[in-house]
Scaffold this active site. Structure first.
Site, mmCIF file in Angstrom:
data_model
loop_
_atom_site.group_PDB
_atom_site.id
_atom_site.type_symbol
_atom_site.label_atom_id
_atom_site.label_comp_id
_atom_site.label_asym_id
_atom_site.label_seq_id
_atom_site.Cartn_x
_atom_site.Cartn_y
_atom_site.Cartn_z
ATOM 1 N N GLU A 197 -39.113 5.586 14.009
ATOM 2 C CA GLU A 197 -40.383 5.547 13.311
ATOM 3 C C GLU A 197 -40.632 6.955 12.785
ATOM 4 O O GLU A 197 -40.590 7.915 13.559
ATOM 5 C CB GLU A 197 -41.492 5.133 14.282
ATOM 6 C CG GLU A 197 -42.795 4.934 13.567
ATOM 7 C CD GLU A 197 -43.921 4.438 14.471
ATOM 8 O OE1 GLU A 197 -43.671 4.111 15.649
ATOM 9 O OE2 GLU A 197 -45.059 4.396 13.979
ATOM 10 N N ARG A 237 -33.252 4.651 28.839
ATOM 11 C CA ARG A 237 -33.684 5.824 28.078
ATOM 12 C C ARG A 237 -33.138 7.103 28.685
ATOM 13 O O ARG A 237 -32.835 7.147 29.873
ATOM 14 C CB ARG A 237 -35.209 5.952 28.113
ATOM 15 C CG ARG A 237 -35.948 4.873 27.423
ATOM 16 C CD ARG A 237 -37.441 5.076 27.648
ATOM 17 N NE ARG A 237 -37.982 6.088 26.759
ATOM 18 C CZ ARG A 237 -38.434 5.848 25.534
ATOM 19 N NH1 ARG A 237 -38.392 4.615 25.059
ATOM 20 N NH2 ARG A 237 -38.928 6.805 24.798
ATOM 21 N N LYS A 295 -43.173 11.333 21.923
ATOM 22 C CA LYS A 295 -43.498 11.971 20.646
ATOM 23 C C LYS A 295 -44.959 12.374 20.599
ATOM 24 O O LYS A 295 -45.300 13.388 20.002
ATOM 25 C CB LYS A 295 -43.177 11.013 19.493
ATOM 26 C CG LYS A 295 -41.754 11.161 18.991
ATOM 27 C CD LYS A 295 -41.573 10.422 17.673
ATOM 28 C CE LYS A 295 -40.903 9.096 17.908
ATOM 29 N NZ LYS A 295 -40.680 8.292 16.730
HETATM 30 P P1 ATP Z 1 -41.436 7.847 21.664
HETATM 31 O O1 ATP Z 1 -41.706 6.918 22.789
HETATM 32 O O2 ATP Z 1 -40.970 9.192 22.054
HETATM 33 O O3 ATP Z 1 -42.530 7.890 20.629
HETATM 34 P P2 ATP Z 1 -40.066 5.841 20.241
HETATM 35 O O4 ATP Z 1 -39.301 4.917 21.080
HETATM 36 O O5 ATP Z 1 -41.370 5.346 19.738
HETATM 37 O O6 ATP Z 1 -40.178 7.226 20.956
HETATM 38 P P3 ATP Z 1 -38.631 5.533 17.814
HETATM 39 O O7 ATP Z 1 -38.675 6.431 16.656
HETATM 40 O O8 ATP Z 1 -39.248 4.214 17.705
HETATM 41 O O9 ATP Z 1 -39.268 6.352 19.024
HETATM 42 O O10 ATP Z 1 -37.162 5.420 18.375
HETATM 43 C C1 ATP Z 1 -36.029 5.143 17.602
HETATM 44 C C2 ATP Z 1 -34.934 4.682 18.509
HETATM 45 O O11 ATP Z 1 -34.651 5.661 19.482
HETATM 46 C C3 ATP Z 1 -35.299 3.417 19.244
HETATM 47 O O12 ATP Z 1 -34.197 2.541 19.212
HETATM 48 C C4 ATP Z 1 -35.581 3.882 20.634
HETATM 49 O O13 ATP Z 1 -35.287 2.877 21.577
HETATM 50 C C5 ATP Z 1 -34.665 5.091 20.768
HETATM 51 N N1 ATP Z 1 -35.201 6.044 21.734
HETATM 52 C C6 ATP Z 1 -36.421 6.614 21.738
HETATM 53 N N2 ATP Z 1 -36.578 7.390 22.820
HETATM 54 C C7 ATP Z 1 -35.424 7.329 23.529
HETATM 55 C C8 ATP Z 1 -34.950 7.910 24.752
HETATM 56 N N3 ATP Z 1 -35.725 8.722 25.472
HETATM 57 N N4 ATP Z 1 -33.708 7.614 25.162
HETATM 58 C C9 ATP Z 1 -32.920 6.803 24.446
HETATM 59 N N5 ATP Z 1 -33.292 6.219 23.291
HETATM 60 C C10 ATP Z 1 -34.529 6.473 22.831
HETATM 61 MG MG MG Z 2 -40.903 3.157 18.826
#
Ligand code: ATP
Ligand code: MG
Length: 573
Positions: A41, A273, A283
């Site tokens: 995102e 994760r 984030k």
């Molecule tokens: P945050 O919770 O930090 O805002 P998010 O999951 O909303 O992160 P996205 O931009 O939606 O962030 O994530 C893009 C991809 O990265 C998704 O497939 C998500 O599952 C993966 N991802 C995000 N954080 C992690 C993590 N800590 N470890 C592994 N994969 C991750």
């Molecule tokens: Mg997300």
């Protein structure tokens, strides 16, 4: 576990996702096609957790001859920005990966809308005019069925008309939502008539104000996967409970005229994760640190962002090595940052140019060395890399040495500079300390020694045994520099798990120490920002992006050894 031969010739076992993909290929699913996507995102910079997802999404596509697309999951215009889009692309490429195509969830807004209309027409979705709070109250609990909305059975024509109004701007945010009509008693709470569209009256970074109604994650992700041709939609474990809903909407979609190819179906799979000690990975929290000026931007070298690691002096290879070490499982874990640092040291050892820098200088005068004489010496750039070559350093009568390397009254095991003792000056001569000078406060201002002209490195007598080797720079051939020493951003191991305290209060007040009175060898002014360096005997450093030949700035990437435990910063240990 299945074993395969990696390119490197090393035997490596498959992780559970690779195993599942191999069996899908064997079974001929989707005609053997492999297509993945990395779906960030664009609401922040990528962090090392995303790097783990990137390695998986791009890694398996490459390994099995498929493709991986970059798809921006831009369904919430309020938080999204093109600044983030650009940084995400830069960071993926820096990590060493290349997408096949760039897509946006917003590319599918029309198709997703049409699908929603189709569901309304089939009586499988309705407009609910309750507010979020009321809807939440009716959700029930995992053991207790929810309550049906009073709008649940409204005529489909009414829902259709209102759905259109949601998108024209006639309906205020929060006044109504579109919900899928599934099952308010389903043990999986995600099936209890999930909200699939809401009104957001904020311009979208790509579609402007073409849309006022936006699909929710669960109603956008699987559909986007489907329209794009994704075969394996790999995500993190928190989405495991969403998977039945993912499959439900894909099944529904396949029943409509929007579906296209009949046999095709994307498969969602989840892995754990990446969570790292002494930092936070959300984030939202990282954005707070940036916005409130608690760090110096997204690429502050203390941040767990990919650009922060890059600025700090990490190589992409070291991050990939770490991700490889921790692997992919089905269990959440907290990964020890010292493991990341171990991978980093191992990698930088083969990569970093060895140079000399004195961070806490005191003058060393070689009293029997001819005044005005300068010798040029060769310094090997990297003993671990035969092709790295060498550079020149200059030696003279007056040098800078580290203050900690001198002691007037030294204990027995102090093998550095102390009166009467011999040490080697790295790449140069063996010298014997003869004393020092102090100011009125007892502070040492100069250290004295005599050199043995027959012991220059490479000469026959240079083999004479001395216990210590010290680094130095020549006073008339060095440059002043600023050196930034970084430490853990948080003082406790798992700041993300603390619920009782404000995470800002858990920041390590000593995470940045700036040294402004350092000296480095002249050669460093010829190197580019981001160059990987080892300051001999001190640690790995790099040249900061803001460094100029006139004002040199270095970042400490990591010390030569893991000293965190020893210094005992952590009161819990
Ligand atoms: P945050 O919770 O930090 O805002 P998010 O999951 O909303 O992160 P996205 O931009 O939606 O962030 O994530 C893009 C991809 O990265 C998704 O497939 C998500 O599952 C993966 N991802 C995000 N954080 C992690 C993590 N800590 N470890 C592994 N994969 C991750
Ligand atoms: Mg997300």
């Amino acid at each position: 576990m299945t074993d395969i031969k990696e390119e490197s010739g090393e035997k490596k076992s498959l992780n559970f996702i690779e195993q599942a993909i191999e069996s899908d290929i064997k079974e001929g699913k989707n005609a053997g096609k492999i297509q993945t996507r990395f779906p960030p995102e664009p609401n922040g910079y990528l962090h090392i957790g995303h790097a783990k997802a990137i390695c998986m999404d791009f890694g398996v596509a490459k390994k099995y001859g498929g493709i991986c697309n970059l798809r921006f999951d831009d369904t919430n215009p309020v938080k999204e920005d093109t600044e983030y889009v650009d940084s995400i692309m830069e960071d993926i490429q820096w990590m060493g990966f290349q997408w096949e195509n760039i897509y946006y969830a917003s590319d599918y807004f029309q198709q997703v809308w049409d699908f929603a209309v189709e569901l309304i027409k089939q009586g499988k979705a309705y407009i609910d005019e309750q507010n979020a709070e009321e809807i939440a109250k009716q959700k029930g609990t995992p053991t207790q069925a929810g309550t049906e909305s009073p709008y649940r059975n409204r005529p489909m024509e009414e829902s259709l008309a209102l759905f259109n109004k949601m998108n024209t701007g006639e309906i205020e945010e929060g006044a109504m939502v579109l919900r899928a009509k599934i099952d308010m008693a389903n043990p999986n709470m995600h099936f209890r008539d999930p909200i699939i569209y809401r009104v957001i009256k904020h311009p979208h970074h790509r579609t402007g104000d073409a849309w006022k109604a936006y699909p929710m994650y669960d109603f956008a992700h699987g559909q986007s996967d489907y329209f794009e041709g994704v075969t394996h939609s790999i995500c993190t474990l928190e989405f495991e409970v969403h998977r039945p809903l993912y499959d439900y909407f894909v099944n529904e979609l396949k029943e409509t005229s929007l579906a296209g190819e009949a046999g095709y179906r994307p498969r969602q799979m989840e892995f754990n994760r990446l969570n790292l000690t002494y930092t936070v990975m959300s984030k939202r929290k990282l954005l707070t640190l940036v916005k409130e000026g608690l760090v110096n931007g997204w690429d502050d070298p203390r941040m767990p962002t990919i650009c922060g690691y890059r600025r700090r002096g990490y190589s992409p290879e070291s991050i990939r090595k770490f991700i490889d070490m921790i692997g992919y499982t089905k269990y959440e874990a907290l990964n020890d940052v010292s493991l990341l640092e171990a991978a980093l040291r191992e990698d930088l050892n083969t990569r970093a140019t060895r140079v000399s820098a004195v961070l806490n200088p005191v003058k060393l005068i070689i009293t029997n060395y001819p005044e005005g004489q300068v010798e040029e010496m060769e310094a090997i750039n990297n003993p671990e890399d035969q092709n790295s070559g060498m550079h020149h350093i200059q030696f003279g009568r007056e040098l800078w040495m580290e203050r900690e390397d001198f002691m007037e009254d030294a204990p027995k095991k102090f093998f550095r500079m102390t009166p009467g003792q011999e040490v080697r000056l790295k790449n140069a001569y063996i010298v014997k300390c003869t004393g020092c000078k102090k100011d009125e406060n007892g502070e040492i201002t100069e250290v004295y020694c005599e050199y043995d002209p027959h012991t220059r490195s490479g000469m026959p007598e240079s083999n004479r045994k001395v216990k210590g080797t010290l680094h130095w720079v020549s006073c008339s051939h060095c440059l002043p520099a600023e050196v930034r020493l970084y430490d853990r951003l948080f003082k406790i191991e798992n700041p993300g798990a603390e619920v009782d305290s404000d995470f800002r209060e858990l920041l390590n007040p000593e995470s940045l120490k700036v040294l402004t009175n350092c000296y480095v060898e002249k050669y460093l002014s010829e190197l580019k920002p981001y160059s990987y360096l080892q300051f001999q005997r001190i640690g790995y450093f790099n040249i900061d992006k803001e460094s100029t030949p006139e004002k040199l700035i270095f970042n400490r990437t990591v010390g030569l050894k893991d000293t965190w435990g020893k210094i005992n910063h952590n009161p819990q240990k």
